[in-house]
Enzyme design. Structure first.
Site, PDB file in Angstrom:
ATOM      1  N   GLU A  93     -21.489  13.569  11.506  1.00 47.93           N
ATOM      2  CA  GLU A  93     -21.231  12.461  12.414  1.00 47.93           C
ATOM      3  C   GLU A  93     -20.069  12.731  13.355  1.00 47.93           C
ATOM      4  OE1 GLU A  93     -20.671   9.851   8.811  1.00 47.93           O
ATOM      5  OE2 GLU A  93     -19.025   9.102  10.061  1.00 47.93           O
ATOM      6  N   CYS A 106     -14.206  12.315  18.451  1.00 50.79           N
ATOM      7  CA  CYS A 106     -13.751  12.740  17.126  1.00 50.79           C
ATOM      8  C   CYS A 106     -14.880  13.538  16.491  1.00 50.79           C
ATOM      9  CB  CYS A 106     -13.432  11.503  16.290  1.00 50.79           C
ATOM     10  SG  CYS A 106     -13.034  11.891  14.582  1.00 50.79           S
ATOM     11  N   CYS A 117      -9.876  13.602  -1.202  1.00 54.90           N
ATOM     12  CA  CYS A 117      -8.982  12.452  -0.979  1.00 54.90           C
ATOM     13  C   CYS A 117      -9.664  11.182  -1.482  1.00 54.90           C
ATOM     14  CB  CYS A 117      -8.613  12.322   0.500  1.00 54.90           C
ATOM     15  SG  CYS A 117      -7.702  13.746   1.106  1.00 54.90           S
ATOM     16  N   GLY A 160     -14.571  16.686   6.972  1.00 56.16           N
ATOM     17  CA  GLY A 160     -14.205  18.076   6.731  1.00 56.16           C
ATOM     18  C   GLY A 160     -12.728  18.330   6.901  1.00 56.16           C
ATOM     19  N   GLU A 161     -12.287  19.477   6.346  1.00 63.53           N
ATOM     20  CA  GLU A 161     -10.896  19.892   6.486  1.00 63.53           C
ATOM     21  C   GLU A 161     -10.886  21.109   7.415  1.00 63.53           C
ATOM     22  OE1 GLU A 161      -7.734  19.095   5.989  1.00 63.53           O
ATOM     23  OE2 GLU A 161      -7.284  21.083   6.759  1.00 63.53           O
ATOM     24  N   SER A 192      -6.364  17.602  12.716  1.00 64.20           N
ATOM     25  CA  SER A 192      -5.771  16.866  11.599  1.00 64.20           C
ATOM     26  C   SER A 192      -6.020  17.601  10.283  1.00 64.20           C
ATOM     27  CB  SER A 192      -6.403  15.467  11.542  1.00 64.20           C
ATOM     28  OG  SER A 192      -5.900  14.742  10.454  1.00 64.20           O
ATOM     29  N   SER A 215      -1.903  14.602   7.499  1.00 63.27           N
ATOM     30  CA  SER A 215      -2.218  13.432   6.680  1.00 63.27           C
ATOM     31  C   SER A 215      -1.209  13.353   5.546  1.00 63.27           C
ATOM     32  CB  SER A 215      -3.645  13.555   6.130  1.00 63.27           C
ATOM     33  OG  SER A 215      -4.547  13.599   7.202  1.00 63.27           O
ATOM     34  N   LEU A 216      -0.271  12.447   5.701  1.00 61.40           N
ATOM     35  CA  LEU A 216       0.848  12.360   4.763  1.00 61.40           C
ATOM     36  C   LEU A 216       0.540  11.347   3.657  1.00 61.40           C
ATOM     37  CD1 LEU A 216       3.729  13.435   4.365  1.00 61.40           C
ATOM     38  CD2 LEU A 216       4.542  11.631   5.880  1.00 61.40           C
ATOM     39  N   HIS A 217       0.352  10.108   4.035  1.00 60.52           N
ATOM     40  CA  HIS A 217      -0.136   9.032   3.159  1.00 60.52           C
ATOM     41  C   HIS A 217       0.771   8.643   1.996  1.00 60.52           C
ATOM     42  CE1 HIS A 217      -3.576   9.427   5.642  1.00 60.52           C
ATOM     43  NE2 HIS A 217      -4.228  10.320   4.944  1.00 60.52           N
ATOM     44  N   ASN A 291      -9.399   2.007   5.581  1.00 64.16           N
ATOM     45  CA  ASN A 291     -10.715   1.433   5.792  1.00 64.16           C
ATOM     46  C   ASN A 291     -11.433   1.490   4.453  1.00 64.16           C
ATOM     47  OD1 ASN A 291     -13.156   0.670   6.965  1.00 64.16           O
ATOM     48  ND2 ASN A 291     -12.694   1.829   8.813  1.00 64.16           N
ATOM     49  N   CYS A 334     -14.341   7.739   8.749  1.00 66.96           N
ATOM     50  CA  CYS A 334     -14.688   9.059   8.226  1.00 66.96           C
ATOM     51  C   CYS A 334     -15.841   9.117   7.225  1.00 66.96           C
ATOM     52  CB  CYS A 334     -13.463   9.563   7.477  1.00 66.96           C
ATOM     53  SG  CYS A 334     -12.851  11.053   8.139  1.00 66.96           S
TER      54      CYS A 334
HETATM   55  N1  SAH Z   1      -9.330  16.674   6.582  1.00 72.48           N
HETATM   56  C1  SAH Z   1      -8.507  16.253   7.673  1.00 72.48           C
HETATM   57  C2  SAH Z   1      -9.230  15.500   8.766  1.00 72.48           C
HETATM   58  C3  SAH Z   1     -10.225  14.446   8.394  1.00 72.48           C
HETATM   59  S1  SAH Z   1      -9.738  12.833   8.001  1.00 72.48           S
HETATM   60  C4  SAH Z   1      -7.324  15.471   7.165  1.00 72.48           C
HETATM   61  O1  SAH Z   1      -7.249  15.205   5.984  1.00 72.48           O
HETATM   62  O2  SAH Z   1      -6.439  15.152   7.951  1.00 72.48           O
HETATM   63  C5  SAH Z   1      -8.821  12.118   9.302  1.00 72.48           C
HETATM   64  C6  SAH Z   1      -7.804  11.113   8.798  1.00 72.48           C
HETATM   65  O3  SAH Z   1      -8.412   9.909   8.314  1.00 72.48           O
HETATM   66  C7  SAH Z   1      -6.972  11.658   7.654  1.00 72.48           C
HETATM   67  O4  SAH Z   1      -5.639  11.262   7.824  1.00 72.48           O
HETATM   68  C8  SAH Z   1      -7.591  10.963   6.461  1.00 72.48           C
HETATM   69  O5  SAH Z   1      -6.723  10.951   5.378  1.00 72.48           O
HETATM   70  C9  SAH Z   1      -7.897   9.605   7.023  1.00 72.48           C
HETATM   71  N2  SAH Z   1      -8.904   8.818   6.317  1.00 72.48           N
HETATM   72  C10 SAH Z   1     -10.036   9.234   5.725  1.00 72.48           C
HETATM   73  N3  SAH Z   1     -10.705   8.213   5.196  1.00 72.48           N
HETATM   74  C11 SAH Z   1      -9.999   7.103   5.466  1.00 72.48           C
HETATM   75  C12 SAH Z   1     -10.173   5.719   5.176  1.00 72.48           C
HETATM   76  N4  SAH Z   1     -11.231   5.270   4.498  1.00 72.48           N
HETATM   77  N5  SAH Z   1      -9.214   4.870   5.617  1.00 72.48           N
HETATM   78  C13 SAH Z   1      -8.151   5.321   6.317  1.00 72.48           C
HETATM   79  N6  SAH Z   1      -7.936   6.582   6.612  1.00 72.48           N
HETATM   80  C14 SAH Z   1      -8.841   7.482   6.184  1.00 72.48           C
END
Ligand code: SAH
Length: 345
Positions: A93, A106, A117, A160-161, A192, A215-217, A291, A334
């Site tokens: 997608e 995107c 994750c 994907g990463e 990212s 992606s820190l989180h 989300n 995503c």
């Molecule tokens: N693999 C890469 C890029 C893909 S995800 C990465 O991890 O950065 C792009 C961003 O969306 C990342 O920061 C990921 O952690 C975040 N993400 C994925 N699913 C999500 C969700 N359901 N809600 C919020 N952020 C999300």
């Protein structure tokens, strides 16, 4: 004989390919223009190439082009989400977001993902395979062709990463930003990553002018590990050190992404820890209200918590933006569209 994927070749490689097939070098320039500027999806469209060459190419070379399986248009903000079919039957997608400053796409970098994750739909079924440079490019090419509007920004933030598909990513970046192709400015391209340290350090050496998003989180390893298995492999200190190196080598400020999950990483203690953590970094933080996906019970932080989190960061001198949610009505997050498609089958 395996056919060569010529959409993944740069001009030099394409020239070598055609010369070895007994063709004149200038044909490569014509072919490259058809593929990467006029965005041709088949040899038939290439009107100034001789029929004999086109026949030879169909035998020797493959021109991978995506097919539209589904197109969804958001009634809220005009965001378009595409489910594209690949030649092996897999689906991926891509999303088109319309901003005042231009159209942003995107893209996905892999079919599925193996990073695991916890809040992400793309990784639920693991990694199927890497995308080729051509398959990454064609997400942008098809969208530009379908809408008839120029794509000015690209974010590699779909499924994907990207740093888990490093060589293909780098070739994709070169082709996308090539002056003989779509010529998208490197500054308008963001990659990212979940924080693969060797990948970040290698990318820093390429001396691209692209933006790195991390992606820190979470502000510490404990919370980060609970959300992102990759944190077990690369401690936060190493990840941030790699981001710093990326800034030093490229001069590009980092975007730190922080998805806010209610009760997990959104309290003020965490905001304060985050502020101290990022003080020495050159970058800004992008807060993303998580989300929710139906396979997990994570809950989005409420508006008040998000505002309080943001205010505390700002008080500490950190640059913060809150990600506007786009395409909420069309499975915007995503991997959600692909997942719901696979579930129907
Ligand atoms: N693999 C890469 C890029 C893909 S995800 C990465 O991890 O950065 C792009 C961003 O969306 C990342 O920061 C990921 O952690 C975040 N993400 C994925 N699913 C999500 C969700 N359901 N809600 C919020 N952020 C999300």
């Amino acid at each position: 004989m395996e056919r060569t994927d010529i959409k993944s070749l740069n001009l030099e490689e394409l020239t070598a390919f055609l010369v070895s097939a007994g063709e004149k070098p200038f044909r490569a320039k014509q072919l490259y223009e058809w593929i990467h500027q006029k965005l041709a999806a088949s040899y038939d469209e290439m009107t100034n190439l001789p029929k004999t060459l086109k026949e030879k190419l169909s035998e020797m070379a493959e021109l991978p082009s995506l097919t539209v399986v589904e197109e969804k248009i958001s009634q809220i903000d005009g965001t378009r989400k595409y489910l594209f079919g690949l030649s092996d039957g897999n689906v991926i997608e891509s999303v088109l977001m319309k901003y005042k400053h231009g159209n942003s796409v995107c893209i996905s970098s892999q079919v599925g993902c193996r990073m695991g994750c916890r809040f992400c739909a793309s990784t639920l079924d693991g990694l199927e395979r890497n995308l080729s440079p051509a398959e990454m490019l064609d997400q942008i090419y098809r969208i530009q062709k379908i809408t008839g509007e120029r794509v000015s920004n690209v974010v590699v933030m779909g499924s994907g990463e990207p740093l888990d598909n490093y060589e293909n990513l780098v070739q994709f970046i070169r082709l996308l930003t090539d002056e003989n192709g779509l010529n998208i400015s490197q500054r308008n391209l963001t990659v990212s990553t979940c924080g693969i340290v060797p990948g970040i350090l290698k990318l820093a050496e390429e001396k691209f002018q692209i933006t790195l998003a991390l992606s820190l989180h979470a502000p510490n390893d404990e919370v980060r590990k609970s959300l992102m298995p990759v944190a077990n492999r690369y401690p936060l200190a190493d990840v941030l050190m790699a981001c710093h190196t990326y800034f030093e080598k490229t001069g590009r400020r980092i975007t730190f992404e922080y998805s806010l999950v209610s009760g997990v990483n959104d309290n003020l203690k965490e905001a304060s820890a985050l502020a101290s953590l990022l003080k020495a970094q050159h970058g800004h933080i992008n807060l993303i209200p998580v989300n929710p996906i139906k396979e997990r019970d994570y809950v989005q932080s409420d508006r008040k918590a998000i505002e309080a989190f943001k205010n505390l960061l700002e008080k500490n001198g950190i640059n913060v933006t809150i990600r506007r949610e786009m395409g909420r009505d069309i499975n915007g997050a995503c991997g959600q569209l692909r997942k719901s498609f696979l579930n129907q089958e």
